[in-house]
Design a protein around this motif. Structure first.
Motif, PDB file in Angstrom:
ATOM      1  N   HIS A   1       0.545   0.301  14.859  1.00 28.64           N
ATOM      2  CA  HIS A   1       1.163   0.478  13.550  1.00 28.64           C
ATOM      3  C   HIS A   1       2.444  -0.347  13.462  1.00 28.64           C
ATOM      4  CE1 HIS A   1       3.094   3.505  16.130  1.00 28.64           C
ATOM      5  NE2 HIS A   1       4.168   3.255  15.408  1.00 28.64           N
ATOM      6  N   GLY A   2       2.894  -0.581  12.252  1.00 29.01           N
ATOM      7  CA  GLY A   2       4.142  -1.295  12.037  1.00 29.01           C
ATOM      8  C   GLY A   2       5.225  -0.360  11.541  1.00 29.01           C
TER       9      GLY A   2
ATOM     10  N   ILE B   1       0.813  -4.305   9.176  1.00 33.75           N
ATOM     11  CA  ILE B   1       1.621  -5.035  10.147  1.00 33.75           C
ATOM     12  C   ILE B   1       2.217  -6.283   9.495  1.00 33.75           C
ATOM     13  CG2 ILE B   1       1.682  -6.054  12.456  1.00 33.75           C
ATOM     14  CD1 ILE B   1       0.721  -3.191  12.507  1.00 33.75           C
ATOM     15  N   THR B   2       3.484  -6.559   9.793  1.00 32.65           N
ATOM     16  CA  THR B   2       4.151  -7.791   9.360  1.00 32.65           C
ATOM     17  C   THR B   2       4.640  -8.539  10.596  1.00 32.65           C
ATOM     18  OG1 THR B   2       6.421  -6.948   9.218  1.00 32.65           O
ATOM     19  CG2 THR B   2       4.971  -6.501   7.339  1.00 32.65           C
TER      20      THR B   2
ATOM     21  N   GLU C   1      -4.936  -2.065  17.990  1.00 39.08           N
ATOM     22  CA  GLU C   1      -5.431  -0.935  18.781  1.00 39.08           C
ATOM     23  C   GLU C   1      -6.326  -0.025  17.954  1.00 39.08           C
ATOM     24  OE1 GLU C   1      -3.525   1.926  22.235  1.00 39.08           O
ATOM     25  OE2 GLU C   1      -2.234   1.215  20.626  1.00 39.08           O
ATOM     26  N   GLN C   2      -6.192  -0.114  16.644  1.00 40.08           N
ATOM     27  CA  GLN C   2      -6.997   0.675  15.723  1.00 40.08           C
ATOM     28  C   GLN C   2      -7.174  -0.150  14.449  1.00 40.08           C
ATOM     29  OE1 GLN C   2      -4.582   4.144  14.915  1.00 40.08           O
ATOM     30  NE2 GLN C   2      -3.225   3.024  13.551  1.00 40.08           N
ATOM     31  N   GLU C   3      -7.793   0.421  13.429  1.00 45.57           N
ATOM     32  CA  GLU C   3      -7.907  -0.288  12.161  1.00 45.57           C
ATOM     33  C   GLU C   3      -6.520  -0.598  11.604  1.00 45.57           C
ATOM     34  OE1 GLU C   3     -11.918   0.546   9.581  1.00 45.57           O
ATOM     35  OE2 GLU C   3     -10.226   1.914   9.326  1.00 45.57           O
ATOM     36  N   VAL C   4      -6.300  -1.835  11.198  1.00 47.74           N
ATOM     37  CA  VAL C   4      -5.014  -2.243  10.624  1.00 47.74           C
ATOM     38  C   VAL C   4      -5.267  -3.243   9.507  1.00 47.74           C
ATOM     39  CG1 VAL C   4      -3.827  -1.966  12.854  1.00 47.74           C
ATOM     40  CG2 VAL C   4      -4.613  -4.234  12.142  1.00 47.74           C
TER      41      VAL C   4
ATOM     42  N   GLN D   1       0.779 -11.252   4.309  1.00 48.28           N
ATOM     43  CA  GLN D   1       0.308 -12.629   4.203  1.00 48.28           C
ATOM     44  C   GLN D   1       0.798 -13.530   5.327  1.00 48.28           C
ATOM     45  OE1 GLN D   1       2.184 -10.910   2.158  1.00 48.28           O
ATOM     46  NE2 GLN D   1       4.009 -12.069   1.544  1.00 48.28           N
ATOM     47  N   GLY D   2       1.595 -12.989   6.243  1.00 48.90           N
ATOM     48  CA  GLY D   2       2.131 -13.788   7.345  1.00 48.90           C
ATOM     49  C   GLY D   2       1.201 -13.907   8.530  1.00 48.90           C
ATOM     50  N   PHE D   3      -0.077 -13.561   8.361  1.00 55.06           N
ATOM     51  CA  PHE D   3      -1.029 -13.612   9.474  1.00 55.06           C
ATOM     52  C   PHE D   3      -2.304 -14.359   9.099  1.00 55.06           C
ATOM     53  CE2 PHE D   3       1.534  -9.993  10.677  1.00 55.06           C
ATOM     54  CZ  PHE D   3       1.594 -10.074  12.061  1.00 55.06           C
ATOM     55  N   LYS D   4      -2.875 -14.995  10.108  1.00 49.31           N
ATOM     56  CA  LYS D   4      -4.261 -15.452  10.054  1.00 49.31           C
ATOM     57  C   LYS D   4      -4.931 -14.825  11.281  1.00 49.31           C
ATOM     58  CE  LYS D   4      -3.766 -17.974   6.400  1.00 49.31           C
ATOM     59  NZ  LYS D   4      -2.416 -17.443   6.097  1.00 49.31           N
TER      60      LYS D   4
END
Length: 402
Positions: free
Chosen positions: A52-53, A37-38, A90-93, A97-100
């Motif tokens: 999903h992305g 995901i971005t 909703e599932q394993e993802v 680097q744009g997330f914390k």
């Protein structure tokens, strides 16, 4: 309700960053099955859960960088460009680097954590730093102080109130998506798959309209936006699902609205983006009026003595315009369409016998979608009003009768 405690986000779960596998190596992406995901994937995203992305990565891509697989119910929080997109895995993802993101611990309810981060979005954003763009570091995210109920049961009670409203919003959104797909299918049956289409008279859109115009940005006239007043619809206010996001309005005063009188929007108008993200459109109803717009949005007003607004709207729902305008896009700093292009869009006209039959099928569907949009707006308003009261402990859930 019980007592609340002050803690940090790091006390509620593990704060996890992300990374991007090298895009120069096809084996990091081709045939990948791992959801990656971005922040771009959350732009315009209105739901809570994401699975999903736009792209997946491979096992090799996962091992090639520092991104990590996170379990379902991880709360994703974009930490830069921009700060504050929020969703629940909703599932394993894994993410770039744009997330914390925050993986909740066993004493933290994931849904409560989602609403807690939404409530604290502005606070988190204000703690961002950087020159090119603001970013929230992992250490900053972990150290942010928040207040939460002491028990997970109390967290779940609070989250259940807000979640019930979001459940209804998402259900209505799903119904609308189905209705709009039905409208598109009906259009295709009548016009795209109809062998007699070539025998129908086709006329330029402008011949069926009283107005095809666009607006002006008030600041170019030396007029400022105001904190509240007349709604000013920007291109970003028009969503991919053909609804209007009232949270993305600007506002102008009545004097400015009078100066921009050629772009005053009326009920039944179709607004259509002609700059930036092209081709988003919506049918306007009374709930967003009074309203005006800028030069990135065209206003299409049907001449009701010739066709109904619903008839024209169905052509946009049927993607009748896509091939036509994509060949005529003007490339400048950003892609844009001229009003001349919009005005010359060819529209086939049904016979006097067929028109009532077609409208009898398509108009009720459009009416239902507009009614659902109004209900979604009402529910969002209620949720947004309850969020700060519930998440600050000012309102006891036992006092609510929804």
């Amino acid at each position: 309700m019980g007592n609340w405690k002050t803690c940090t986000i790091g006390d509620l779960g593990a704060v996890v960053g992300g990374a991007t596998p090298s895009t120069k190596k096809a084996e990091n992406y081709d045939g990948g099955t791992i959801s990656w995901i971005t922040p771009k994937d959350l732009a315009g995203f209105s739901g809570r859960f994401i699975s999903h992305g736009e792209r997946n990565i491979t096992e090799q891509g996962l091992k090639s960088c520092s991104t990590q697989l996170m379990p379902a119910h991880t709360v994703l929080f974009s930490s830069r460009a921009p700060i504050g997109y929020i969703a629940i895995a909703e599932q394993e993802v894994c993410t770039n680097q744009g997330f914390k993101s925050v993986v909740p611990n066993e004493d933290t309810d994931y849904m409560f954590l989602y609403y807690l981060l939404k409530y604290n979005k502005d606070k988190i954003e204000n703690l961002g730093s950087g020159t090119t763009f603001k970013e929230v570091s992992g250490s900053t995210m972990r150290g942010i102080e928040v207040s939460v109920p002491e028990t997970i049961e109390e967290q779940r009670q609070i989250a259940s109130v807000l979640s019930a409203l979001d459940d209804k919003i998402e259900k209505n959104t799903e119904v609308n998506e189905n209705l709009l797909q039905q409208a598109s299918t009906i259009f295709k049956h009548w016009f795209t798959d109809n062998p007699s289409l070539d025998t129908l008279e086709q006329v330029p859109l402008a011949d069926l309209c009283l107005v095809v115009t666009k607006g002006t940005t008030p600041t170019t006239l030396g007029k400022p936006f105001v904190s509240e007043g007349i709604n000013f619809i920007k291109a970003e206010s028009i969503l991919d699902n053909h609804a209007i996001d009232k949270n993305k309005f600007a506002f102008i005063d009545s004097e400015t609205n009078d100066l921009l009188r050629r772009s005053i929007i009326s009920s039944g108008d179709i607004v259509f983006t002609i700059a930036g993200t092209l081709g988003r459109f919506a049918l306007i109803d009374d709930s967003v009026l009074p309203a005006n717009t800028n030069q990135a949005v065209a206003i299409i007003r049907a001449n009701k003595s010739k066709v109904t607004p619903e008839y024209l709207y169905s052509f946009f729902l049927g993607n009748w315009h896509n091939d036509y305008y994509t060949k005529r896009i003007q490339q400048a700093v950003q892609a844009n369409l001229s009003l001349g292009t919009i005005k010359s869009l060819p529209i086939p006209i049904l016979s006097d016998k067929a028109m009532p039959e077609y409208l009898g099928i398509i108009s009720p569907i459009i009416t239902m979608t507009k009614a659902n949009e109004l209900e979604i707006t009402r529910l969002r308003t209620m949720r947004d009003a309850l969020l700060p009261q519930l998440m600050s402990g000012q309102l006891d859930v036992s006092d609510l009768d929804l």
